[in-house]
Motif scaffolding. Structure first.
Motif, mmCIF file in Angstrom:
data_model
loop_
_atom_site.group_PDB
_atom_site.id
_atom_site.type_symbol
_atom_site.label_atom_id
_atom_site.label_comp_id
_atom_site.label_asym_id
_atom_site.label_seq_id
_atom_site.Cartn_x
_atom_site.Cartn_y
_atom_site.Cartn_z
ATOM 1 N N PRO A 250 0.826 -1.216 0.000
ATOM 2 C CA PRO A 250 0.000 0.000 0.000
ATOM 3 C C PRO A 250 0.858 1.263 0.000
ATOM 4 N N VAL A 251 0.413 2.277 -0.736
ATOM 5 C CA VAL A 251 1.142 3.540 -0.812
ATOM 6 C C VAL A 251 0.140 4.671 -1.087
ATOM 7 N N VAL A 252 0.377 5.832 -0.491
ATOM 8 C CA VAL A 252 -0.420 7.017 -0.790
ATOM 9 C C VAL A 252 0.237 7.708 -1.981
ATOM 10 N N LEU A 253 -0.518 7.871 -3.065
ATOM 11 C CA LEU A 253 0.013 8.464 -4.288
ATOM 12 C C LEU A 253 -0.140 9.975 -4.316
ATOM 13 N N SER A 254 -1.218 10.482 -3.758
ATOM 14 C CA SER A 254 -1.479 11.918 -3.787
ATOM 15 C C SER A 254 -2.494 12.266 -2.720
ATOM 16 N N THR A 255 -2.322 13.430 -2.123
ATOM 17 C CA THR A 255 -3.292 13.961 -1.169
ATOM 18 C C THR A 255 -3.540 15.418 -1.516
ATOM 19 N N MET A 256 -4.806 15.792 -1.609
ATOM 20 C CA MET A 256 -5.188 17.174 -1.902
ATOM 21 C C MET A 256 -6.182 17.628 -0.853
ATOM 22 N N ARG A 257 -6.076 18.892 -0.464
ATOM 23 C CA ARG A 257 -7.028 19.498 0.475
ATOM 24 C C ARG A 257 -7.575 20.755 -0.169
ATOM 25 N N MET A 258 -8.869 20.997 0.049
ATOM 26 C CA MET A 258 -9.489 22.168 -0.546
ATOM 27 C C MET A 258 -10.640 22.662 0.326
ATOM 28 N N GLN A 259 -10.796 23.987 0.368
ATOM 29 C CA GLN A 259 -11.983 24.577 0.983
ATOM 30 C C GLN A 259 -13.180 24.118 0.151
ATOM 31 N N THR A 260 -14.123 23.469 0.789
ATOM 32 C CA THR A 260 -15.253 22.915 0.042
ATOM 33 C C THR A 260 -16.593 23.265 0.667
ATOM 34 N N ALA A 261 -16.668 24.409 1.313
ATOM 35 C CA ALA A 261 -17.964 24.842 1.836
ATOM 36 C C ALA A 261 -18.896 25.012 0.650
ATOM 37 N N GLY A 262 -20.021 24.330 0.671
ATOM 38 C CA GLY A 262 -20.947 24.402 -0.465
ATOM 39 C C GLY A 262 -20.638 23.325 -1.487
ATOM 40 N N ASP A 263 -20.740 23.699 -2.756
ATOM 41 C CA ASP A 263 -20.572 22.730 -3.837
ATOM 42 C C ASP A 263 -19.107 22.387 -4.080
ATOM 43 N N TRP A 264 -18.851 21.107 -4.351
ATOM 44 C CA TRP A 264 -17.514 20.651 -4.713
ATOM 45 C C TRP A 264 -17.639 19.343 -5.465
ATOM 46 N N CYS A 265 -16.583 18.999 -6.195
ATOM 47 C CA CYS A 265 -16.556 17.747 -6.948
ATOM 48 C C CYS A 265 -15.103 17.316 -7.140
ATOM 49 N N VAL A 266 -14.853 16.030 -7.011
ATOM 50 C CA VAL A 266 -13.544 15.482 -7.343
ATOM 51 C C VAL A 266 -13.752 14.379 -8.380
ATOM 52 N N THR A 267 -12.943 14.436 -9.446
ATOM 53 C CA THR A 267 -12.986 13.435 -10.508
ATOM 54 C C THR A 267 -11.587 12.855 -10.663
#
Length: 100
Positions: A62-79
């Protein structure tokens, strides 16, 4: 797939952790075989962030490839789009504002 045959495990999985107005998205690799994978991430909310990568995964490590953090108050989407070495493609799409 024919009935009775299960789909092999995906080499990359998605983990989403909401923390108040911030959402953390982690892309985690854990392949049953040694292989190269490619991935792209797009996270939209109060802004848009993108990340692309290619890596080699060692079987059952197992390995973590990427981590992202974002302000997501309200609408958000990750693809997230993934291509495994054998040509298998799949997409993860999560969030309050993702279109079908």
């Amino acid at each position: 797939m024919p009935e009775g045959i299960s789909e092999p495990p995906k080499a990359i999985t998605l983990s989403i952790q909401p923390r108040g107005d911030v959402t953390e998205v982690s892309l985690e690799g854990n392949s049953p075989v040694d292989q190269r994978v490619e991935y792209s991430i797009e996270m939209t909310g109060s802004s848009t962030s993108r990340h692309r990568g290619k890596t080699s995964l060692t079987a059952n490590v197992p390995v973590v490839l990427s981590t992202m953090r974002m302000q997501t108050a309200g609408d958000w989407c990750v693809t997230i789009d993934v291509t495994e070495e054998n040509g298998r493609n799949y997409r993860y799409k999560r969030g309050a504002s993702c279109s079908a």
